[in-house]
Write a protein that holds these residues in place. Structure first.
Motif, PDB file in Angstrom:
ATOM      1  N   HIS A  25       0.796  -0.925  -0.266  1.00  0.00           N
ATOM      2  CA  HIS A  25       0.166  -0.125  -0.008  1.00  0.00           C
ATOM      3  C   HIS A  25       0.759   1.128  -0.093  1.00  0.00           C
ATOM      4  CE1 HIS A  25       0.930  -0.499   3.829  1.00  0.00           C
ATOM      5  NE2 HIS A  25       0.199   0.841   4.856  1.00  0.00           N
ATOM      6  N   LEU A  26       1.971   0.835   0.497  1.00  0.00           N
ATOM      7  CA  LEU A  26       3.072   2.192   0.876  1.00  0.00           C
ATOM      8  C   LEU A  26       4.136   2.523  -0.373  1.00  0.00           C
ATOM      9  CD1 LEU A  26       5.000   1.525   4.489  1.00  0.00           C
ATOM     10  CD2 LEU A  26       2.687   3.485   3.334  1.00  0.00           C
ATOM     11  N   LYS A  27       3.620   2.130  -1.577  1.00  0.00           N
ATOM     12  CA  LYS A  27       4.669   1.653  -2.786  1.00  0.00           C
ATOM     13  C   LYS A  27       3.891   1.886  -3.543  1.00  0.00           C
ATOM     14  CE  LYS A  27       5.732  -1.455  -6.600  1.00  0.00           C
ATOM     15  NZ  LYS A  27       6.293  -2.259  -7.229  1.00  0.00           N
ATOM     16  N   ASN A  28       2.538   2.123  -2.917  1.00  0.00           N
ATOM     17  CA  ASN A  28       1.198   2.666  -3.780  1.00  0.00           C
ATOM     18  C   ASN A  28       0.762   3.776  -4.038  1.00  0.00           C
ATOM     19  OD1 ASN A  28       0.487  -0.260  -5.573  1.00  0.00           O
ATOM     20  ND2 ASN A  28      -0.883  -0.963  -3.841  1.00  0.00           N
ATOM     21  N   GLU A  29       1.261   4.699  -3.185  1.00  0.00           N
ATOM     22  CA  GLU A  29       0.654   6.204  -2.485  1.00  0.00           C
ATOM     23  C   GLU A  29       1.949   6.570  -3.213  1.00  0.00           C
ATOM     24  OE1 GLU A  29       0.153   6.442   1.618  1.00  0.00           O
ATOM     25  OE2 GLU A  29      -1.310   4.727   1.560  1.00  0.00           O
ATOM     26  N   LEU A  30       2.790   5.608  -3.060  1.00  0.00           N
ATOM     27  CA  LEU A  30       4.689   6.302  -3.457  1.00  0.00           C
ATOM     28  C   LEU A  30       4.397   6.741  -4.732  1.00  0.00           C
ATOM     29  CD1 LEU A  30       6.767   7.196  -3.122  1.00  0.00           C
ATOM     30  CD2 LEU A  30       8.022   5.359  -3.645  1.00  0.00           C
ATOM     31  N   LEU A  31       3.647   5.056  -5.530  1.00  0.00           N
ATOM     32  CA  LEU A  31       4.061   5.970  -7.359  1.00  0.00           C
ATOM     33  C   LEU A  31       3.027   6.965  -7.535  1.00  0.00           C
ATOM     34  CD1 LEU A  31       3.530   2.477  -8.053  1.00  0.00           C
ATOM     35  CD2 LEU A  31       5.206   3.190  -8.970  1.00  0.00           C
ATOM     36  N   GLU A  32       1.741   7.471  -6.355  1.00  0.00           N
ATOM     37  CA  GLU A  32       1.129   8.715  -6.816  1.00  0.00           C
ATOM     38  C   GLU A  32       1.548   9.225  -5.939  1.00  0.00           C
ATOM     39  OE1 GLU A  32      -1.877   8.573  -8.414  1.00  0.00           O
ATOM     40  OE2 GLU A  32      -1.198   6.116  -8.688  1.00  0.00           O
ATOM     41  N   GLY A  33       2.683   9.525  -5.415  1.00  0.00           N
ATOM     42  CA  GLY A  33       3.248  11.012  -5.751  1.00  0.00           C
ATOM     43  C   GLY A  33       3.719  11.092  -4.107  1.00  0.00           C
ATOM     44  N   SER A  34       2.741  10.473  -2.724  1.00  0.00           N
ATOM     45  CA  SER A  34       2.464  10.480  -2.022  1.00  0.00           C
ATOM     46  C   SER A  34       4.248  10.911  -1.252  1.00  0.00           C
ATOM     47  CB  SER A  34       2.327   9.289  -0.870  1.00  0.00           C
ATOM     48  OG  SER A  34       2.018   9.626   0.075  1.00  0.00           O
ATOM     49  N   GLU A  35       3.975  12.165  -0.647  1.00  0.00           N
ATOM     50  CA  GLU A  35       5.779  12.263  -0.018  1.00  0.00           C
ATOM     51  C   GLU A  35       5.854  11.437   1.843  1.00  0.00           C
ATOM     52  OE1 GLU A  35       9.119  13.247   0.299  1.00  0.00           O
ATOM     53  OE2 GLU A  35       8.068  14.003  -2.107  1.00  0.00           O
ATOM     54  N   ARG A  36       4.290  11.149   2.272  1.00  0.00           N
ATOM     55  CA  ARG A  36       4.171  10.716   3.268  1.00  0.00           C
ATOM     56  C   ARG A  36       4.393   9.491   3.042  1.00  0.00           C
ATOM     57  NH1 ARG A  36       0.995   7.155   5.532  1.00  0.00           N
ATOM     58  NH2 ARG A  36       0.171   6.162   4.131  1.00  0.00           N
ATOM     59  N   ALA A  37       4.400   8.186   2.398  1.00  0.00           N
ATOM     60  CA  ALA A  37       4.840   7.270   1.455  1.00  0.00           C
ATOM     61  C   ALA A  37       6.347   6.989   1.289  1.00  0.00           C
ATOM     62  CB  ALA A  37       4.276   6.638   0.491  1.00  0.00           C
ATOM     63  N   LEU A  38       6.502   7.956   1.868  1.00  0.00           N
ATOM     64  CA  LEU A  38       8.239   8.261   0.363  1.00  0.00           C
ATOM     65  C   LEU A  38       8.584   7.934   2.647  1.00  0.00           C
ATOM     66  CD1 LEU A  38      10.924   7.980  -0.907  1.00  0.00           C
ATOM     67  CD2 LEU A  38      10.523  10.609  -1.221  1.00  0.00           C
ATOM     68  N   HIS A  39       8.415   8.487   2.725  1.00  0.00           N
ATOM     69  CA  HIS A  39       9.323   8.681   4.158  1.00  0.00           C
ATOM     70  C   HIS A  39       9.091   8.304   5.424  1.00  0.00           C
ATOM     71  CE1 HIS A  39       9.056  13.892   3.478  1.00  0.00           C
ATOM     72  NE2 HIS A  39       9.693  12.996   2.637  1.00  0.00           N
ATOM     73  N   GLU A  40       7.509   6.868   4.868  1.00  0.00           N
ATOM     74  CA  GLU A  40       7.396   6.002   6.070  1.00  0.00           C
ATOM     75  C   GLU A  40       8.656   4.859   5.330  1.00  0.00           C
ATOM     76  OE1 GLU A  40       5.237   5.344   8.304  1.00  0.00           O
ATOM     77  OE2 GLU A  40       5.357   7.017   8.626  1.00  0.00           O
ATOM     78  N   LEU A  41       8.421   4.951   3.631  1.00  0.00           N
ATOM     79  CA  LEU A  41       9.405   3.469   3.346  1.00  0.00           C
ATOM     80  C   LEU A  41      10.516   3.703   3.904  1.00  0.00           C
ATOM     81  CD1 LEU A  41       7.383   3.061   0.020  1.00  0.00           C
ATOM     82  CD2 LEU A  41       7.814   1.624   2.112  1.00  0.00           C
ATOM     83  N   GLN A  42      11.200   5.023   3.766  1.00  0.00           N
ATOM     84  CA  GLN A  42      12.545   5.602   4.422  1.00  0.00           C
ATOM     85  C   GLN A  42      13.444   5.401   5.102  1.00  0.00           C
ATOM     86  OE1 GLN A  42      12.518   9.443   2.414  1.00  0.00           O
ATOM     87  NE2 GLN A  42      14.210   8.852   1.089  1.00  0.00           N
ATOM     88  N   LYS A  43      12.232   5.266   6.357  1.00  0.00           N
ATOM     89  CA  LYS A  43      12.205   5.096   7.820  1.00  0.00           C
ATOM     90  C   LYS A  43      12.237   3.203   7.872  1.00  0.00           C
ATOM     91  CE  LYS A  43       9.147   8.469   9.854  1.00  0.00           C
ATOM     92  NZ  LYS A  43       8.049   8.956  10.638  1.00  0.00           N
ATOM     93  N   ILE A  44      11.125   2.474   7.081  1.00  0.00           N
ATOM     94  CA  ILE A  44      11.871   1.081   7.100  1.00  0.00           C
ATOM     95  C   ILE A  44      12.429   0.181   6.591  1.00  0.00           C
ATOM     96  CG2 ILE A  44      10.794  -0.841   5.931  1.00  0.00           C
ATOM     97  CD1 ILE A  44       8.190   0.221   6.139  1.00  0.00           C
ATOM     98  N   THR A  45      13.700   1.498   5.564  1.00  0.00           N
ATOM     99  CA  THR A  45      14.780   1.499   4.802  1.00  0.00           C
ATOM    100  C   THR A  45      15.664   1.263   5.106  1.00  0.00           C
ATOM    101  OG1 THR A  45      14.396   2.409   3.134  1.00  0.00           O
ATOM    102  CG2 THR A  45      13.126   0.122   2.844  1.00  0.00           C
ATOM    103  N   ILE A  46      15.626   2.505   6.354  1.00  0.00           N
ATOM    104  CA  ILE A  46      17.165   3.435   7.146  1.00  0.00           C
ATOM    105  C   ILE A  46      18.486   2.829   7.158  1.00  0.00           C
ATOM    106  CG2 ILE A  46      16.491   2.600   9.403  1.00  0.00           C
ATOM    107  CD1 ILE A  46      17.145   6.066   9.494  1.00  0.00           C
ATOM    108  N   ASN A  47      17.794   0.898   7.545  1.00  0.00           N
ATOM    109  CA  ASN A  47      19.079   0.338   7.878  1.00  0.00           C
ATOM    110  C   ASN A  47      20.062  -0.351   6.398  1.00  0.00           C
ATOM    111  OD1 ASN A  47      19.375   0.950  10.299  1.00  0.00           O
ATOM    112  ND2 ASN A  47      17.929  -0.537  10.389  1.00  0.00           N
ATOM    113  N   HIS A  48      18.904  -0.201   5.381  1.00  0.00           N
ATOM    114  CA  HIS A  48      19.349  -0.888   4.003  1.00  0.00           C
ATOM    115  C   HIS A  48      20.704   0.084   3.228  1.00  0.00           C
ATOM    116  CE1 HIS A  48      19.340  -2.470   0.121  1.00  0.00           C
ATOM    117  NE2 HIS A  48      18.717  -3.243   0.646  1.00  0.00           N
TER     118      HIS A  48
END
Length: 349
Positions: A118-141
Motif C-alpha cells: 500500500h505504501l508503494k502504491n501511494e508512492l507511485l501516486e507521488g505521496s511524500e508521506r509514503a516515501l518517508h515511511e518507506l525510508q524509515k522502514i529501509t533506513i538500515n539498508h
C-alpha cells in the motif's frame, strides 16, 4: 562463495527452482559490480582487467557509470530484466522505450513485502508521506532509502535514456567482444546445474549450486530463480521480487576452463583436505562435539600452530566452521555433498 545481499524484503512454503542465463544479466551485473566501490577490490577480476575495461569505455559511458554509482540504477536494470525473458539487447531497449512513466517507476521500486504494497502504491501516486515511511522502514539498508527518493523524483525520460545508454554501452563495449566465451561459460554452468536439479531437495540444491547459501523457505516465496554470473565472482548476489527469491550466483571454476575434465576447485580442495591423517582425526573429534583449538591440541598432542594450520585447511574447504572465537563444528551438509559432487564430475561430459 560469499553472499552479497541486495535483498529488500522484510518478512514455510513449497517452492519451485528455476535456472535462467543470459548475457543481458551479465551486462547488468557487470555494471553493478564495477560501480560497487565497497566490494570491487574483493572481486575475482584483477585490477589490470578492471583497468582494461575502464580504457575501453567512452567518456559518455563513464559518465553513465558515475550516474549508476550515485543512484544505484543497476537495481532498475535488474528489476526490468525480470519482467520478461529478453532474448537480445534490442528487445530490452524496445521494452524500456515503450514503458509509461508509472510502469517504469512501478518496476523500479523493489519488493519489500506484501505488508508494504500500500505504501508503494501511494508512492507511485507521488505521496511524500509514503516515501518517508518507506525510508524509515529501509533506513538500515545500504542504499534503498536514497534509491526510493531518486526513483520518485527523477524525470522518466532522463531515466529511460540513461538505462538504454548504459546497458547498450556496456553490452557493446564489454560483452560483445567476448560474447561467445561468456555465453559458453554461462550456458555450461546452467547445464551442469540443471543436471543436479532433480537429484537434491530444493534447499540442498540451492546450497550446492551457490556453494554455500543456506536458504530457508519463506511463506510468501513460490519460486527461487538462480542466474549464473561471471563478473561478480566470488560473490552471490541476492534479491527479492514479489513471490520470488533470486540468487545471481557465481559460476563454478570448471565452467570457466576451456580444458576438458577440469574438476570443481572446491571438490579438489575438499578431497585434498581429507587426504591427511591428522585432519581426518580432527573431523572425527569435532563430529563428536564442538571442540576448541586448545582441546584439539591437548588431545592430539601436537603444537598449537600445527593444529591451527590443519583447522585452516579444513575451514578453507568448508568442511568445518568456527562457531565462536575458539570452538569449531563440522559442516555436515558439505560432507554429504562430497559423493554427490564427485559423482556429478565423473558423470559429466
Amino acid at each position: 562463495m560469499e553472499l552479497y545481499s541486495t535483498s529488500t524484503k522484510l518478512s514455510k512454503n513449497k517452492y519451485s527452482v528455476e535456472i535462467k542465463a543470459s548475457l543481458l544479466w551479465e551486462s547488468a551485473l557487470g555494471i553493478a559490480a564495477l560501480t560497487n566501490d565497497s566490494l570491487i577490490e574483493t572481486l575475482d577480476i584483477s585490477r589490470k582487467n578492471r583497468e582494461l575495461i575502464d580504457h575501453s569505455l567512452s567518456k559518455v559511458m563513464k559518465e553513465h557509470l558515475e550516474y549508476v554509482r550515485k543512484n544505484n540504477t543497476w537495481k532498475t536494470l535488474l528489476q526490468i530484466l525480470h519482467q520478461k525473458d529478453f532474448d537480445q539487447l534490442s528487445s530490452f531497449v524496445e521494452y524500456v522505450t515503450k514503458m509509461s512513466s508509472k510502469e517504469l517507476r512501478d518496476i523500479a521500486i523493489p519488493y519489500l513485502g506484501k505488508e508494504y504494497l500500500h505504501l508503494k502504491n501511494e508512492l507511485l501516486e507521488g505521496s511524500e508521506r509514503a516515501l518517508h515511511e518507506l525510508q524509515k522502514i529501509t533506513i538500515n539498508h545500504p542504499f534503498l532509502s536514497s534509491y526510493l527518493e531518486f526513483i520518485k523524483g527523477v524525470s522518466v525520460e532522463e531515466l529511460k535514456n540513461h538505462l538504454i545508454e548504459v546497458m547498450s554501452g556496456w553490452f557493446e563495449s564489454i560483452i560483445s567482444p567476448e560474447k561467445d566465451r561468456l555465453e559458453t561459460i554461462l550456458l555450461k554452468d546452467k547445464a551442469s546445474k540443471e543436471k543436479m536439479l532433480n537429484r537434491l531437495e530444493p534447499e540442498e540444491f540451492i546450497e550446492w549450486a551457490t556453494d554455500g547459501v543456506k536458504y530457508s523457505p519463506e511463506s510468501d516465496v513460490n519460486k527461487v530463480i538462480l542466474i549464473p554470473q561471471y563478473i561478480y565472482r566470488p560473490w552471490n548476489v541476492e534479491a527479492d521480487l514479489e513471490d520470488v527469491k533470486v540468487y545471481y550466483y557465481a559460476v563454478a571454476n570448471e565452467s570457466i576452463s576451456d580444458e576438458k575434465f577440469v574438476p570443481n576447485k572446491q571438490l579438489v580442495q575438499r578431497y585434498k583436505a581429507l587426504g591427511d591423517e591428522t585432519r581426518l582425526k580432527i573431523l572425527k573429534m569435532i563430529k563428536g562435539g564442538h571442540l576448541s583449538l586448545q582441546e584439539l591440541t591437548n588431545e592430539l598432542k601436537l603444537g598449537k600452530t600445527t593444529v591451527h594450520h590443519h583447522l585452516k585447511i579444513l575451514k578453507s574447504a568448508r568442511l568445518i566452521s568456527q562457531i565462536s572465537t575458539n570452538n569449531y563444528e563440522i559442516n555436515q551438509r558439505a560432507m554429504e555433498f562430497l559423493p554427490i559432487d564427485l559423482s556429478l564430475y565423473l558423470d559429466s561430459d
